[in-house]
Design a protein around this motif. Structure first.
Motif, mmCIF file in Angstrom:
data_model
loop_
_atom_site.group_PDB
_atom_site.id
_atom_site.type_symbol
_atom_site.label_atom_id
_atom_site.label_comp_id
_atom_site.label_asym_id
_atom_site.label_seq_id
_atom_site.Cartn_x
_atom_site.Cartn_y
_atom_site.Cartn_z
ATOM 1 N N ARG A 85 0.829 -1.202 0.000
ATOM 2 C CA ARG A 85 0.000 0.000 0.000
ATOM 3 C C ARG A 85 0.863 1.253 0.000
ATOM 4 O O ARG A 85 0.919 1.990 -0.999
ATOM 5 N N ASP A 86 1.567 1.496 1.104
ATOM 6 C CA ASP A 86 2.309 2.752 1.254
ATOM 7 C C ASP A 86 3.466 2.866 0.259
ATOM 8 O O ASP A 86 3.717 3.938 -0.288
ATOM 9 N N MET A 89 2.013 3.624 -3.140
ATOM 10 C CA MET A 89 1.561 5.013 -3.192
ATOM 11 C C MET A 89 2.734 5.982 -3.298
ATOM 12 O O MET A 89 2.689 6.957 -4.064
ATOM 13 N N ASP A 93 3.650 8.729 -6.293
ATOM 14 C CA ASP A 93 3.995 10.138 -6.089
ATOM 15 C C ASP A 93 5.308 10.498 -6.782
ATOM 16 O O ASP A 93 5.421 11.548 -7.430
ATOM 17 N N ASP A 129 -6.336 -0.189 -1.953
ATOM 18 C CA ASP A 129 -6.024 1.203 -1.617
ATOM 19 C C ASP A 129 -4.966 1.776 -2.558
ATOM 20 O O ASP A 129 -5.062 2.930 -2.985
ATOM 21 N N ALA A 130 -3.953 0.962 -2.875
ATOM 22 C CA ALA A 130 -2.909 1.418 -3.803
ATOM 23 C C ALA A 130 -3.484 1.643 -5.200
ATOM 24 O O ALA A 130 -3.156 2.632 -5.877
ATOM 25 N N GLU A 132 -6.596 2.406 -6.015
ATOM 26 C CA GLU A 132 -7.443 3.605 -6.020
ATOM 27 C C GLU A 132 -6.597 4.877 -5.985
ATOM 28 O O GLU A 132 -6.944 5.888 -6.611
ATOM 29 N N TYR A 133 -5.503 4.837 -5.269
ATOM 30 C CA TYR A 133 -4.599 5.988 -5.210
ATOM 31 C C TYR A 133 -4.028 6.266 -6.590
ATOM 32 O O TYR A 133 -3.946 7.432 -7.016
ATOM 33 N N ALA A 136 -6.555 7.894 -8.918
ATOM 34 C CA ALA A 136 -6.841 9.295 -8.592
ATOM 35 C C ALA A 136 -5.643 10.218 -8.812
ATOM 36 O O ALA A 136 -5.762 11.430 -8.635
ATOM 37 N N SER A 137 -4.504 9.650 -9.199
ATOM 38 C CA SER A 137 -3.262 10.427 -9.259
ATOM 39 C C SER A 137 -3.157 11.374 -10.443
ATOM 40 O O SER A 137 -2.370 12.319 -10.420
#
Length: 199
Positions: A85-86, A89, A93, A129-130, A132-133, A136-137
């Motif tokens: 996940r993190d 993400m 970024d 979660d990853a 969906e992130y 949306a990026s």
């Protein structure tokens, strides 16, 4: 195309690197200092980095990213969150800041609606979660969700979407091929799909 591969020394990631080379892309393998780079083809460019603590410039100079990493079956929930996940993400970024053209995510069937009561519930929620992130990026993306992985090379006969059998299998060789296909294919632009091998 110059492509950063996260998870490049893993069972699927190493195959991704090979497919990139065969198709005349330039693979940049993201590796930890402790990674066994002997699984990589000779001469592949490496870039040291850890998904739990990524440098800001990790994607600099790359045209695309393939996320083929995973925390592994034997890790606890905390490490699953930190990597699947993190870490994913954070790499999204860094890719956005570097202006990459496309981000290809290796996800998992079931990540679209993870069941918290299932054995893989926590892992699938991290993947969800990853995913969906990434959606949306604002990045151009492709999200590939294979069913149960095997270590087979496969025959490049696959199917996608609603026709995929939930209890089917996906050969890692086929998955790697699809991930590389998704780098430039308009068919994969901003697409999320389940996949399985049928050959």
């Amino acid at each position: 195309m110059k492509v950063l591969v996260a998870g490049a020394t893993g069972s699927t990631g190493a195959r991704v690197v090979e497919h990139l080379q065969v198709r005349a892309h330039v693979a940049v393998a993201l590796v930890r200092s402790s990674s066994d780079t002997s699984v990589l083809p000779e001469g592949v460019e490496t870039r040291t980095g850890d998904l739990t603590d990524l440098r800001d410039d990790v994607c600099d100079g790359c045209d695309a990213v393939i996320f083929a990493a995973g925390s592994g079956a034997d890790t606890d929930a905390d490490m699953t969150d930190r990597v699947d996940r993190d870490g994913a993400m954070a790499l999204v970024d860094r890719a956005k800041a570097a202006g990459v053209q496309r981000f290809v995510m290796l996800s998992s069937a079931g990540a679209e609606s993870p069941d918290p009561e299932s054995e893989l519930g926590h892992y699938l929620k991290a993947k969800h979660d990853a995913d969906e992130y990434l959606k949306a990026s604002g990045l151009s993306y492709a999200i590939v969700r294979p069913v149960a992985l095997t270590d087979d090379d496969g025959e490049r006969e696959v199917r996608f979407g609603d026709e995929v059998e939930p209890d089917g299998e996906a050969a890692r060789g086929d998955v790697a091929s699809v991930l590389v296909d998704a780098l430039a294919s308009e068919r994969w632009r901003n697409r999320t799909a389940r996949m399985e091998s049928i050959g």
